[in-house]
Design an enzyme around this catalytic site. Structure first.
Site, PDB file in Angstrom:
ATOM      1  N   TYR A 126      -7.353   2.516  -7.747  1.00 37.15           N
ATOM      2  CA  TYR A 126      -6.393   1.332  -7.119  1.00 37.15           C
ATOM      3  C   TYR A 126      -6.177   0.294  -8.151  1.00 37.15           C
ATOM      4  O   TYR A 126      -4.994  -0.249  -8.099  1.00 37.15           O
ATOM      5  CB  TYR A 126      -7.221   0.863  -5.886  1.00 37.15           C
ATOM      6  CG  TYR A 126      -6.109  -0.024  -5.148  1.00 37.15           C
ATOM      7  CD1 TYR A 126      -5.156   0.709  -4.082  1.00 37.15           C
ATOM      8  CD2 TYR A 126      -6.304  -1.261  -5.019  1.00 37.15           C
ATOM      9  CE1 TYR A 126      -4.364  -0.272  -3.528  1.00 37.15           C
ATOM     10  CE2 TYR A 126      -5.465  -1.928  -4.128  1.00 37.15           C
ATOM     11  CZ  TYR A 126      -4.607  -1.546  -3.394  1.00 37.15           C
ATOM     12  OH  TYR A 126      -3.738  -2.219  -2.487  1.00 37.15           O
ATOM     13  N   SER A 172      -1.720  -6.579  -5.944  1.00 38.67           N
ATOM     14  CA  SER A 172      -2.318  -6.805  -5.139  1.00 38.67           C
ATOM     15  C   SER A 172      -3.302  -7.826  -5.547  1.00 38.67           C
ATOM     16  O   SER A 172      -3.231  -8.216  -6.722  1.00 38.67           O
ATOM     17  CB  SER A 172      -3.441  -5.308  -4.701  1.00 38.67           C
ATOM     18  OG  SER A 172      -4.801  -5.687  -4.198  1.00 38.67           O
TER      19      SER A 172
END
Length: 273
Positions: A155, A142
């Site tokens: 995350y 990401s």
């Protein structure tokens, strides 16, 4: 891997978003597909869509955080398709909460899917990728595997880990004809924000505003899928998708000591009070 026609590709988290579009893009290149998702209804919808497009596809309901399920999935794919050439570790989840608010169970859940799902996929499919003679692994990290905003500690931890894992694995497999690509999308119009786990209702406005921002300014998943397919064809080590991912990467390279403070201030400004 310039010629994808006839190759067997495995895509996790294929029921929605980037996973779905990547499966469709690979099918358009002539790949045979083995798709998996924890959501059976979404999985069957994509399977039907692929079959309508003329693709050869098998669908498997799999929780990628479950070691036993992923090992069985790898065996089943080889049994049904005979070979595996491409692995797309795409499945991912997130949590909206500060680290202090996180429960241990929240951390185990997100790391189970985002990190262990990638590790299990690579571990159990790697022997088959090597045996195919020409293999490629794509691991979805990401933009948050490059920068670290607040309220995303779990995350961020998972996506930084995926990035480092992928880079090390690529070095290990350099002589084995198996490429490894780490993918870093920014804002993509998927349902990951909408489906994010909330620890407290106080973060609902932030989740809603983030989803609205993604819907308004985000890149569509088919663009990400096209970049992923190209990365496989050209054996790219890393792919930055969206302008914000490229900006974040440039900031980290040019101003490593100050980027974290800039990121924190930006996210504070876009967050509802």
């Amino acid at each position: 891997m310039r010629n994808l026609d006839g190759k067997v590709a495995v895509v996790t988290g294929a029921g929605h978003g980037i996973g779905r579009e990547t499966a469709l893009a690979l099918a358009a290149k002539g790949c045979r597909l083995a798709i998996c998702d924890v959501n059976e209804a979404a999985l069957e919808s994509v399977r039907h869509e692929l079959e309508e497009a003329g693709a050869t596809v098998t669908a498997h309901q799999v929780d990628v955080s479950d070691k036993v399920q992923v090992e069985a999935f790898a065996s089943q794919v080889v049994q049904e398709h005979g070979v595996v050439n491409i692995l797309i570790n795409n499945a991912g989840v997130t949590v909206y909460a500060s680290f202090e608010e996180h429960s241990v169970e929240d951390l185990e859940w997100i790391l189970g899917v985002n990190l262990w799902g990638v590790i299990y996929g690579c571990k159990f499919f790697l022997p088959h990728l090597k045996a195919s003679g020409e293999g490629h692994i794509v691991n979805l990290s990401s933009v948050f595997g490059i920068i670290a905003p607040p309220l995303q500690t779990s995350y961020v931890a998972s996506k930084f880990a995926v990035r480092g894992f992928s880079e090390s694995l690529r070095a290990e497999l350099a002589e084995d004809n198996v490429g490894v690509t780490s993918v870093h999308p920014g804002a993509i119009k998927t349902n990951i924000i909408q489906n994010a786990r909330l620890v407290t209702e106080s973060h609902e406005p932030l989740r809603r505003s983030t989803q609205e921002l993604f819907d308004r300014l985000g890149t569509t998943p088919d663009v990400a899928a096209a970049r992923i397919v190209k990365a496989i064809e050209y054996n790219s080590p890393r792919v930055l998708i969206t302008r914000e991912a490229r900006v974040a990467d440039a900031l980290k390279r040019l101003m490593p000591a100050t980027t974290d403070g800039i990121v924190a201030r930006v996210f504070k400004r876009i967050s509802p009070r």
